[in-house]
Design an enzyme around this catalytic site. Structure first.
Site, PDB file in Angstrom:
ATOM      1  N   TYR A 162      15.410   5.223  -8.445  1.00  0.00           N
ATOM      2  CA  TYR A 162      16.439   6.268  -8.321  1.00  0.00           C
ATOM      3  C   TYR A 162      16.759   6.689  -6.890  1.00  0.00           C
ATOM      4  O   TYR A 162      17.600   7.544  -6.683  1.00  0.00           O
ATOM      5  CB  TYR A 162      16.051   7.500  -9.151  1.00  0.00           C
ATOM      6  CG  TYR A 162      14.659   8.053  -8.889  1.00  0.00           C
ATOM      7  CD1 TYR A 162      14.423   8.874  -7.789  1.00  0.00           C
ATOM      8  CD2 TYR A 162      13.592   7.757  -9.743  1.00  0.00           C
ATOM      9  CE1 TYR A 162      13.162   9.384  -7.541  1.00  0.00           C
ATOM     10  CE2 TYR A 162      12.327   8.265  -9.501  1.00  0.00           C
ATOM     11  CZ  TYR A 162      12.120   9.074  -8.408  1.00  0.00           C
ATOM     12  OH  TYR A 162      10.874   9.580  -8.161  1.00  0.00           O
ATOM     13  N   HIS A 217       6.538  11.050  -7.370  1.00  0.00           N
ATOM     14  CA  HIS A 217       6.205  12.337  -7.988  1.00  0.00           C
ATOM     15  C   HIS A 217       4.722  12.364  -8.343  1.00  0.00           C
ATOM     16  O   HIS A 217       3.995  13.267  -7.966  1.00  0.00           O
ATOM     17  CB  HIS A 217       7.058  12.559  -9.242  1.00  0.00           C
ATOM     18  CG  HIS A 217       6.548  13.638 -10.141  1.00  0.00           C
ATOM     19  ND1 HIS A 217       6.556  14.968  -9.770  1.00  0.00           N
ATOM     20  CD2 HIS A 217       5.990  13.596 -11.373  1.00  0.00           C
ATOM     21  CE1 HIS A 217       6.036  15.696 -10.751  1.00  0.00           C
ATOM     22  NE2 HIS A 217       5.673  14.884 -11.731  1.00  0.00           N
ATOM     23  N   ARG A 273       9.606  14.594  -0.349  1.00  0.00           N
ATOM     24  CA  ARG A 273       8.480  13.975  -1.039  1.00  0.00           C
ATOM     25  C   ARG A 273       8.494  12.495  -0.679  1.00  0.00           C
ATOM     26  O   ARG A 273       9.196  11.711  -1.280  1.00  0.00           O
ATOM     27  CB  ARG A 273       8.655  14.179  -2.551  1.00  0.00           C
ATOM     28  CG  ARG A 273       7.412  13.888  -3.383  1.00  0.00           C
ATOM     29  CD  ARG A 273       7.768  13.775  -4.858  1.00  0.00           C
ATOM     30  NE  ARG A 273       8.432  12.500  -5.110  1.00  0.00           N
ATOM     31  CZ  ARG A 273       9.306  12.287  -6.091  1.00  0.00           C
ATOM     32  NH1 ARG A 273       9.647  13.241  -6.919  1.00  0.00           N
ATOM     33  NH2 ARG A 273       9.867  11.089  -6.238  1.00  0.00           N
TER      34      ARG A 273
END
Lengths: 327, 379
Positions: free
Chosen positions: B281, B272, B268
């Site tokens: 993160y 998100h 990805r």
């Protein structure tokens, strides 16, 4: 007319639906060779085969989730959840998927899925086998929630539920499975819209008892006992919580001026609260007493040796009738 | 590097290296032998326009035109490769970022934006392209795909040998969804019923902020094996390999051979959703590692090496993408708020006294407001 138990009448209704529509499928745990733990599907696996009376893996979300897929493909699945307390693994599929698909697809997808749930107590069962979770589903837009009280209604209503274009939670009062009644097996089931119509189970003039499923028989016994003391009680069998036949209820209470609602589920935030509120709004100037509720306490379903203290039996309902009439 | 397993895993099925060299595999290369220069350009166009759509939607969210956007950036090969392997009669169950699959199925992509603009919970008719609505609850639709496949079995459209008739379902989900009970139950139901369903898991390494190591201690495709389902891992940034393994899996399903679990190992590249902040993160080095494995660049390198493309064609595609972007922006801005009664429509298929009464009450209530703007004077 044929004399049948409630379980036998639902079995006859399921058989009729399987005969009339090749798209009808039954799915559930142990519903095949065993005929279900309450034998409601007895003989159907033998006569219709394992492709139409399907023993599923032991997974409730899986049963309902695959039933949704089958319904999208044009089938009319009838799922059996073995006991009331085992429906919660499927709660997400029922409330977030089954209930909303017609809405979110703007009516392009119909999900004519029936979920049969043996519910209620009084049979001396162990934990998780005696619950009444119907209000949780009535609170969910997109679902229809019904419960038959008699063999005749069991036979007709299961067929109406299967014919309904909407998902139906079909709560079967397991404590009444062996109660007998007359059923006209030649009668047409009636249109699915009839599912939402309440029934005057006994006419009366002094007070209305509102009941559904297992408490209808209790209410009729209460009416019998009260009649011996000169009190005339009307019993309304709701048959359906969603939709709710407010018109029939209000018409009855306007005549009697008193109302007691009886169900096995906990009273707190239960169906009786909604019924009492609606009756109060519709009949305020006709009411001679507050609408009273009799039902389970706000405790988990108790151990079976205490369930008759928990359940709304004859004495507790008569007590509420006395309180309402002497208000 | 956060990924729990290396993409250089020996089990990884790859037909095109990150630098665009073909890998010859006797098991899968025959499945792409018929893909000529025209087919490769078609795949490239699908991926490029999907990325353009995704870029436009992200910008529209930033401009306040959309409430939220879930990017497909980086997953174009997994989606276009697998989607192109499906037949029109196959039924596709997407999760919510399968914009590339939607494009391949022929869906007018702006319909997807209706949901993200807050004017529709769905946006299209699933029957039009055999492409179901997006499902937001993680993994729920794996069961729907399995049930639908069980219906196909009962309809006699599995294993007839007629390629125009035989059908299967394919369901898309992510690495996070492999932890869901529904997904595991779907694998059970599909396995014991030998249902014609392809489980297409896009392992994009991140479930919002949680790496795949928070979902599993074994490579995800091995989970499928535990259910007795043929399972494999494919390079999800290799459009040719994704096409090859999916065509094999769908063929098996349609012919009555049962389900397959495909783990497409991808990344990805974006957030998100537009509400997410990946810098909290994951590392820039990791993002760069995957940028170097971009699925679109990889196919372009191959096409150039094989003279399957020229500058004129690329320039034409660039113009098409520009026009497509303009079309997306104009269309979204023209989407209007539905009227209030839209809220009450289609709750039930049949009449329902409670909804019908509430709708009538609300309409009467709204009529009590007088439109003062028509009569009010100036200040």
């Amino acid at each position: 007319m044929t004399t049948l138990t409630l379980a036998g009448a639902i079995n006859a209704g399921l058989r009729r639906a399987l005969e009339n529509d090749p798209k009808v499928l039954l799915m559930g745990e142990d519903i095949g060779a065993l005929g279900g733990v309450f034998r409601v599907t007895d003989g159907l696996h033998k006569d219709f085969g394992g492709e139409r009376v399907v023993d599923t893996p032991l997974a409730e979300a899986g049963i309902v989730g695959t039933a949704i897929g089958l319904a999208m493909r044009g089938y009319r699945p009838v799922c059996e959840i073995q006991f009331d307390g085992f429906i919660f693994p499927a709660f997400d599929q029922i409330t977030t998927q089954l209930a909303k698909m017609h809405y979110r697809s703007q009516g392009r997808i119909n999900l004519p899925v029936v979920i049969r749930v043996p519910y209620g107590g009084g049979i001396g069962a162990i934990e998780h086998h005696s619950e009444s979770p119907e209000a949780l589903f009535a609170h969910t837009p997109g679902l229809r929630v019904v419960s038959p009280a008699t063999p005749a209604d069991g036979f007709a209503m299961i067929q109406q539920a299967i014919a309904s274009p909407d998902p139906v939670l079909f709560f079967e009062p397991k404590g009444r499975y062996w109660d007998k009644g007359e059923v006209d097996l030649d009668a047409a089931a009636g249109a699915p819209e009839g599912l939402g119509v309440a029934r005057i189970a006994r006419a009366g003039t002094d007070l209305t008892i509102v009941a559904y499923g297992p408490t209808v028989a209790t209410a009729l016994k209460v009416a019998e006992a009260a009649a011996a003391e000169g009190t005339s009680i009307e019993v309304v069998d709701l048959r359906s919580l969603s939709p709710l036949d407010t018109a029939t209820l209000a018409e009855s209470v306007r005549r009697t001026g008193h109302c007691v609602v009886v169900h096995e589920a906990p009273v707190f935030f239960g169906a009786g609260a909604e019924i009492a509120a609606r009756i109060t709004e519709a009949c305020f100037f006709h009411l001679e007493a507050p609408v009273l509720r009799v039902g389970g306490f706000h405790v988990p379903y108790p151990v079976s040796k205490l369930e008759h203290d928990y359940l709304p039996g004859l004495d507790r309902v008569l007590d509420a009738v006395d309180r309402a009439l002497s208000y | 590097m956060s990924q729990s397993t290396s993409p250089d895993d020996v089990d990884l099925i790859q037909l095109l290296t990150p630098t665009g060299q073909r890998v010859d595999r006797p098991d899968y290369s025959p499945r792409i032998a018929h893909l000529d220069a025209t087919a490769l350009r078609g795949m490239y166009r699908d991926m490029l326009l999907t990325r353009r759509f995704d870029t436009e939607a992200t910008a529209l969210q930033r401009q306040g035109e959309l409430g939220l956007w879930a990017q497909s950036l980086g997953q174009e090969a997994a989606q276009v490769g697998s989607g192109r392997a499906a037949s029109p009669q196959d039924m596709i169950f997407p999760a919510y970022r399968e914009h590339g699959v939607a494009f391949v199925r022929g869906l007018e992509l702006t319909k997807i934006l209706r949901q993200f603009r807050g004017i529709d919970h769905g946006g299209w008719d699933p029957k039009d392209h055999n492409f179901h609505l997006y499902t937001l609850v993680i993994g729920s639709h794996t069961l729907h795909a399995t049930g639908y496949a069980m219906g196909m079995q009962r309809d006699g459209v599995v294993g007839t040998g007629d390629p125009q008739r035989d059908a299967a379902t394919m369901v898309y989900f992510g690495d996070g969804a492999t932890s869901q009970g529904d997904t595991n139950e779907a694998l059970v139901f599909a396995a014991v019923n030998n249902a014609p369903v392809v489980f297409f898991c896009q392992n994009n390494q991140w479930a919002i902020s949680e790496p795949t190591s928070r979902q599993s201690r074994v490579p995800l495709y091995r989970r499928g094996q535990g259910f007795g389902i043929p399972s494999l891992r494919v390079d999800g940034n290799d459009v040719l390999a994704c096409y090859a393994v999916t065509s094999e899996a769908l063929e098996r399903a349609r012919s009555g051979g049962g389900p397959t679990f495909i783990e497409a190992f991808t990344y990805r590249m974006g957030a998100h959703t537009t509400s997410d902040d990946p810098t909290r993160y994951r590392s820039a080095a990791e993002e760069q590692y995957w940028r170097d494995r971009d699925p679109i660049d990889r196919l372009l390198a191959l096409m150039k090496a094989e003279d399957a493309v020229d500058d004129a064609w690329l320039a034409e595609l660039d113009e098409e993408a520009t026009a497509f972007g303009e079309h997306i922006r104009t269309t979204v801005r023209s989407f209007e708020r539905p009227s209030s009664d839209f809220m009450f429509r289609n709750v039930y298929a049949g009449p329902h006294a409670i909804v019908d009464d509430e709708r009538a009450w609300f309409e009467a209530y709204q009529r009590t407001f007088v439109d003062v703007s028509a009569t009010a004077g100036g200040h």
